[in-house]
Design a protein around this motif. Structure first.
Motif, PDB file in Angstrom:
ATOM      1  N   UNK A 138      90.821 -72.379  31.423  1.00 42.38           N
ATOM      2  CA  UNK A 138      90.999 -72.855  32.791  1.00 42.38           C
ATOM      3  C   UNK A 138      91.866 -71.877  33.597  1.00 42.38           C
ATOM      4  N   UNK A 139      92.592 -71.008  32.894  1.00 45.14           N
ATOM      5  CA  UNK A 139      93.427 -70.006  33.563  1.00 45.14           C
ATOM      6  C   UNK A 139      92.646 -68.766  33.987  1.00 45.14           C
ATOM      7  N   UNK A 141      90.575 -66.683  32.233  1.00 46.39           N
ATOM      8  CA  UNK A 141      90.247 -65.595  31.308  1.00 46.39           C
ATOM      9  C   UNK A 141      89.270 -66.148  30.271  1.00 46.39           C
ATOM     10  N   UNK A 265      93.535 -81.256  36.786  1.00 43.65           N
ATOM     11  CA  UNK A 265      92.706 -81.293  35.586  1.00 43.65           C
ATOM     12  C   UNK A 265      92.107 -82.680  35.431  1.00 43.65           C
ATOM     13  N   UNK A 276      87.241 -75.012  42.579  1.00 43.95           N
ATOM     14  CA  UNK A 276      88.446 -74.268  42.252  1.00 43.95           C
ATOM     15  C   UNK A 276      89.523 -75.165  41.681  1.00 43.95           C
ATOM     16  N   UNK A 278      93.273 -76.125  42.110  1.00 42.93           N
ATOM     17  CA  UNK A 278      94.007 -76.089  43.383  1.00 42.93           C
ATOM     18  C   UNK A 278      94.827 -74.814  43.583  1.00 42.93           C
ATOM     19  N   UNK A 279      95.269 -74.202  42.493  1.00 46.79           N
ATOM     20  CA  UNK A 279      96.135 -73.034  42.664  1.00 46.79           C
ATOM     21  C   UNK A 279      95.424 -71.707  42.485  1.00 46.79           C
ATOM     22  N   UNK A 280      94.222 -71.725  41.941  1.00 43.50           N
ATOM     23  CA  UNK A 280      93.501 -70.458  41.844  1.00 43.50           C
ATOM     24  C   UNK A 280      91.997 -70.707  41.839  1.00 43.50           C
ATOM     25  N   UNK A 281      91.270 -69.637  42.101  1.00 47.74           N
ATOM     26  CA  UNK A 281      89.819 -69.733  42.152  1.00 47.74           C
ATOM     27  C   UNK A 281      89.246 -69.754  40.739  1.00 47.74           C
ATOM     28  N   UNK A 284      85.681 -66.457  39.332  1.00 50.12           N
ATOM     29  CA  UNK A 284      85.590 -65.298  38.455  1.00 50.12           C
ATOM     30  C   UNK A 284      86.558 -65.448  37.289  1.00 50.12           C
ATOM     31  N   UNK A 286      88.523 -63.142  33.846  1.00 49.36           N
ATOM     32  CA  UNK A 286      88.760 -61.886  33.154  1.00 49.36           C
ATOM     33  C   UNK A 286      88.365 -62.041  31.699  1.00 49.36           C
ATOM     34  N   UNK A 288      88.556 -60.957  28.190  1.00 51.39           N
ATOM     35  CA  UNK A 288      89.574 -60.190  27.473  1.00 51.39           C
ATOM     36  C   UNK A 288      88.956 -58.867  27.003  1.00 51.39           C
ATOM     37  N   UNK A 291      88.283 -54.743  32.401  1.00 53.37           N
ATOM     38  CA  UNK A 291      89.195 -54.493  33.515  1.00 53.37           C
ATOM     39  C   UNK A 291      88.849 -55.350  34.723  1.00 53.37           C
ATOM     40  N   UNK A 292      87.618 -55.243  35.173  1.00 52.18           N
ATOM     41  CA  UNK A 292      87.227 -56.009  36.353  1.00 52.18           C
ATOM     42  C   UNK A 292      86.868 -57.436  35.958  1.00 52.18           C
ATOM     43  N   UNK A 293      87.186 -58.358  36.848  1.00 53.55           N
ATOM     44  CA  UNK A 293      86.795 -59.732  36.586  1.00 53.55           C
ATOM     45  C   UNK A 293      85.286 -59.872  36.760  1.00 53.55           C
TER      46      UNK A 293
ATOM     47  N   UNK B  42      96.657 -59.340  24.760  1.00 55.95           N
ATOM     48  CA  UNK B  42      95.222 -59.112  24.899  1.00 55.95           C
ATOM     49  C   UNK B  42      94.786 -59.139  26.353  1.00 55.95           C
ATOM     50  N   UNK B  43      95.664 -59.606  27.219  1.00 60.34           N
ATOM     51  CA  UNK B  43      95.353 -59.694  28.650  1.00 60.34           C
ATOM     52  C   UNK B  43      96.398 -58.901  29.434  1.00 60.34           C
ATOM     53  N   UNK B  45      96.508 -56.985  32.010  1.00 63.42           N
ATOM     54  CA  UNK B  45      96.589 -56.967  33.472  1.00 63.42           C
ATOM     55  C   UNK B  45      97.355 -58.188  33.985  1.00 63.42           C
ATOM     56  N   UNK B  46      97.069 -59.333  33.398  1.00 61.82           N
ATOM     57  CA  UNK B  46      97.826 -60.523  33.793  1.00 61.82           C
ATOM     58  C   UNK B  46      99.295 -60.407  33.381  1.00 61.82           C
ATOM     59  N   UNK B 106      90.750 -57.469  42.757  1.00 57.14           N
ATOM     60  CA  UNK B 106      90.014 -56.199  42.888  1.00 57.14           C
ATOM     61  C   UNK B 106      89.628 -55.884  44.334  1.00 57.14           C
ATOM     62  N   UNK B 115      92.419 -67.113  49.614  1.00 60.13           N
ATOM     63  CA  UNK B 115      93.489 -67.520  48.704  1.00 60.13           C
ATOM     64  C   UNK B 115      94.754 -67.895  49.481  1.00 60.13           C
ATOM     65  N   UNK B 118      94.123 -71.148  51.513  1.00 57.47           N
ATOM     66  CA  UNK B 118      93.898 -72.370  50.746  1.00 57.47           C
ATOM     67  C   UNK B 118      95.058 -72.764  49.842  1.00 57.47           C
ATOM     68  N   UNK B 119      95.818 -71.756  49.381  1.00 56.94           N
ATOM     69  CA  UNK B 119      96.731 -72.075  48.286  1.00 56.94           C
ATOM     70  C   UNK B 119      98.189 -71.804  48.639  1.00 56.94           C
ATOM     71  N   UNK B 121     100.485 -71.714  46.706  1.00 61.61           N
ATOM     72  CA  UNK B 121     100.976 -70.821  45.652  1.00 61.61           C
ATOM     73  C   UNK B 121     100.929 -69.369  46.122  1.00 61.61           C
ATOM     74  N   UNK B 175     102.551 -73.860  34.807  1.00 62.26           N
ATOM     75  CA  UNK B 175     101.626 -74.976  34.617  1.00 62.26           C
ATOM     76  C   UNK B 175     102.349 -76.265  34.278  1.00 62.26           C
TER      77      UNK B 175
END
Lengths: 319, 210
Positions: A138-139, A141, A265, A276, A278-281, A284, A286, A288, A291-293, B42-43, B45-46, B106, B115, B118-119, B121, B175
Motif C-alpha cells: 500500500x506504500x 512499492x 485503509x 488514491x 489520502x496521503x499519496x497516489x 504508480x 516502485x 524494488x 529506478x522509475x516508477x 532494497x528501496x 530511492x525512498x 520523476x 499532489x 490534494x494532499x 501531507x 503511518x
C-alpha cells in the motif's frame, strides 16, 4: 517441519540464487583484495547490470507472472511486519530467534471442524505449489515473489465451513517475548493481535494461498513463518503473517489497519490505481530494483481472474 | 589578536560536520548502486527521500536552538554559526524536495501539482521549504544592511512557520508510529516557547508607556 514437500521444480531451476550470492561474495572478495571495500568503487565488470538478474524464475503454473523475480535478499530484508518493529529492516533483524515451530492454529466459528491444530495435522497431505506473484504494498512499492504454498481453498474445504459463514478471519500470534513491539505500552503502533479477513468467495479464489516458503526454502521468519496469507490482488497488508487463529463468521471482520485509520485503509484493500490513498497516489509504484516508477495495474494485474468478484461493488467507497 | 578569532577556526569544522549526513548518504547510495554491502535498503530511492527529510528537520531544530543556547550558556559567539546552520537546513530541504520531485514523481509536474492541491501531507512539506527561500536569499550581509536589523529579523521569523509546517509534514508521513513526530513537535514547542516566554518577560519589564 511440514510443508516442505520436495517440489517438482528444483529450486536450482526456480532461481540461480547461488549465482546471486556468489557474485556478492566475488565482489566483496575482489574489493577487499583491491583495498576498495571502503570506497566501494571501480570493480570493472562487477557493475550491477553484469551480475544482476537474481531470479529468472521460470513461470510454470498458469497463475505465475513471467516478470523478473525480486532477489531473495531484498524480499527478506525489506519488510513491513510491525510486531518486529516499524523500520523496514527491523523484521529481518528482530526475527532471528522467532520460533515458528512448535506452532498451533486455533480454528473456530462457523465450521464443522473447530479445534486447535498443529500445522502438520492441519495441512497433512496438501501438496505445496510454487506461485510467482506480484506483491504490491500500500506504500507504493512492489516485488515479484516466488512463493511456495497451497490454495487457501483446500484448507477451507477441509474445515467444512457452514453455509452461514460469509467471512473468514485470521489473527497473528500475540507474544511479547518474541515480538518487541507488543511489549510497548505507550503509543502502541497497532492494536494487537493483527487481524485480517476475507469474504468467503475471495478466500476460496484459486489465487489466494497460504504461503509456507519462498525461493524453494521454508518461509523466513520476517516473511511471516510458518503460515502466511497471500492475496496477490490486494495490498500487501492483507497478507497476514504468523497465523494462529482462523475463524469463520457471518460478520465482516474489522481488520487491523481499517481499525487504525478507516479513512485510509478499508476491508477490501484491492490494488486500485484509480483510488488514491489520502496521503499519496496509488497510480504508480516502485518495483524494488527499478529506478522509475511503473504504472500500477488494476487488481495488481489480476483483473482477469478476480474482477468478477467485485461486479456491482463501488470500489471507490469500498477501498 | 582579537579574541573572536578562534571562532573562525571552528567554522570549517562545523561546516564539515554539517556536511557529514550528505556525505554519508552519498556513500551509502554509491555502495548500493555498486551492489556492495553497507548500502541502503532494497528501496534506496525512498531511503534517500526519508533521510534528507529527517535531516532537514534536524538542521532546522539545531538552527532554532542557537538563540536559546546563547541565552542560557552566555556564549554569544554561537551566533556565528547560525547563518551556516540555517543555510544547511535550506540545503537539506532542497535535497529533500529534489529527491521527491525526481525519485517519487520523476518530474511529472502535473502530478506534483495535483499532489500539492490534494494532499495536506505534500502541501505542508512544500510550505516548509518554500518559506526558507526568502531566508536563504536574504541571508547575506548586504541584505541585512538593506533591510535593516529589526526588519530583517522579522522576515527571518518565518523559520518558525517553516518549522511548524515541517513537523506537521512529518506527522502526516508516519503511518502509525507517532512517537518521533511527537518528539519533534515537543522540541519545537520548547524552542519556540522559550522565545515567547522571553519576549513576554521583556515586555513585562519594560516601562509601561513610551
Amino acid at each position: 517441519m511440514l510443508i516442505q514437500r520436495a517440489s517438482d521444480i528444483p529450486s536450482s531451476e526456480i532461481t540461480p540464487e547461488d549465482l546471486y550470492h556468489n557474485r556478492r561474495e566475488f565482489i566483496k572478495t575482489a574489493s577487499t583484495i583491491l583495498g576498495l571495500a571502503a570506497v566501494g568503487t571501480i570493480v570493472p565488470g562487477c557493475a550491477p547490470e553484469s551480475v544482476g538478474a537474481a531470479g529468472e524464475a521460470q513461470a510454470k503454473g498458469k497463475y505465475d507472472t513471467t516478470e523478473k523475480v525480486t532477489p531473495f535478499e531484498d524480499i527478506t530484508s525489506y519488510n513491513n511486519y510491525y510486531e518486529f518493529g516499524t523500520g523496514k529492516d527491523d523484521p529481518a533483524r528482530n526475527s532471528k530467534n522467532f520460533k515458528p515451530k512448535p506452532w498451533s492454529v486455533k480454528v473456530e466459528g462457523m465450521c464443522k471442524k473447530p479445534a486447535t491444530y498443529n500445522p502438520e495435522d492441519l495441512i497433512k497431505g496438501i501438496a505445496t505449489e510454487d506461485r510467482i506473484y506480484r506483491m504490491r504494498c500500500v506504500e507504493a512499492w512492489s516485488m515479484v515473489i516466488p512463493w511456495a504454498g497451497f490454495p487457501l481453498r483446500t484448507l477451507i474445504e477441509r474445515l467444512e465451513p457452514l453455509p452461514s459463514a460469509k467471512f473468514i478471519e485470521f489473527k497473528t500470534l500475540v507474544d511479547g517475548n518474541q515480538y518487541p513491539e507488543q511489549r510497548r505500552s505507550f503509543f502502541k503502533v497497532l492494536d494487537w493481535p493483527y487481524v485480517e479477513g476475507l469474504r468467503m468467495d475471495e478466500a476460496t479464489h484459486p489465487l489466494a494461498i497460504i504461503a509456507t516458503g519462498i525461493y524453494g526454502k521454508p518461509l523466513p521468519n520476517q516473511n511471516g513463518a510458518p503460515l502466511r496469507l497471500v492475496v496477490p490482488w490486494k495490498y500487501g497488508f492483507k497478507g497476514i503473517k504468523a497465523i494462529v487463529n482462523i475463524r469463520f463468521t457471518d460478520k465482516q471482520p474489522v481488520n487491523t489497519w481499517q481499525q487504525q485509520a478507516s479513512q485510509e485503509y478499508g476491508f477490501y484493500a484491492n490494488v486500485n490505481p484509480n483510488v488514491d490513498h489520502p496521503r499519496w497516489s496509488q497510480a504508480r509504484e516502485r518495483r524494488i530494483g527499478e529506478f522509475l516508477k511503473r504504472p500500477t495495474l488494476m487488481f495488481n494485474g489480476y483483473a482477469d481472474q478476480v474482477a468478477e468478484l467485485y461486479a456491482g461493488l463501488d470500489l471507490r467507497r469500498n477501498y | 589578536m582579537p579574541k573572536y578569532n578562534r571562532w573562525w577556526i571552528l567554522k570549517p569544522v562545523v561546516f564539515l560536520l554539517c556536511l557529514t549526513p550528505t556525505l554519508w548518504i552519498s556513500r551509502a547510495g554509491w555502495l548500493t548502486f555498486q551492489g556492495l554491502p553497507g548500502g541502503l535498503s532494497a528501496n534506496p530511492l525512498d531511503d534517500i527521500i526519508e533521510f534528507t527529510g529527517i535531516w532537514t528537520l534536524r538542521f532546522l531544530m539545531i538552527t532554532l536552538a542557537i538563540t536559546p543556547l546563547r541565552r542560557i550558556t552566555g556564549i554569544s559567539s554561537l551566533i556565528r554559526f547560525r547563518r551556516m546552520l540555517g543555510l544547511f537546513t535550506f540545503f537539506q530541504g532542497c535535497l529533500h524536495l529534489t529527491s521527491y520531485v525526481w525519485f517519487d514523481q520523476t518530474f511529472l509536474w502535473g502530478e506534483i501539482l495535483k499532489d500539492i492541491i490534494k494532499r495536506p501531507f505534500i502541501l505542508s512539506g512544500m510550505i516548509g521549504v518554500t518559506l526558507m527561500v526568502p531566508l536563504a536569499v536574504t541571508s547575506t550581509r548586504k541584505w541585512i544592511a538593506r533591510l535593516g536589523g529589526s526588519r530583517w529579523q522579522k522576515v527571518h521569523r518565518l523559520i518558525y512557520l517553516s518549522g511548524i509546517a515541517g513537523v506537521i509534514h512529518y506527522y502526516f508521513y508516519e503511518k502509525s508510529d507517532i512517537v518521533d513526530p511527537l518528539a519533534y513537535g515537543i522540541l519545537l514547542t520548547i524552542l519556540l516557547g522559550f522565545r515567547g516566554w522571553r519576549a513576554m518577560r521583556q515586555r513585562g519589564l519594560k516601562p509601561a508607556a513610551t
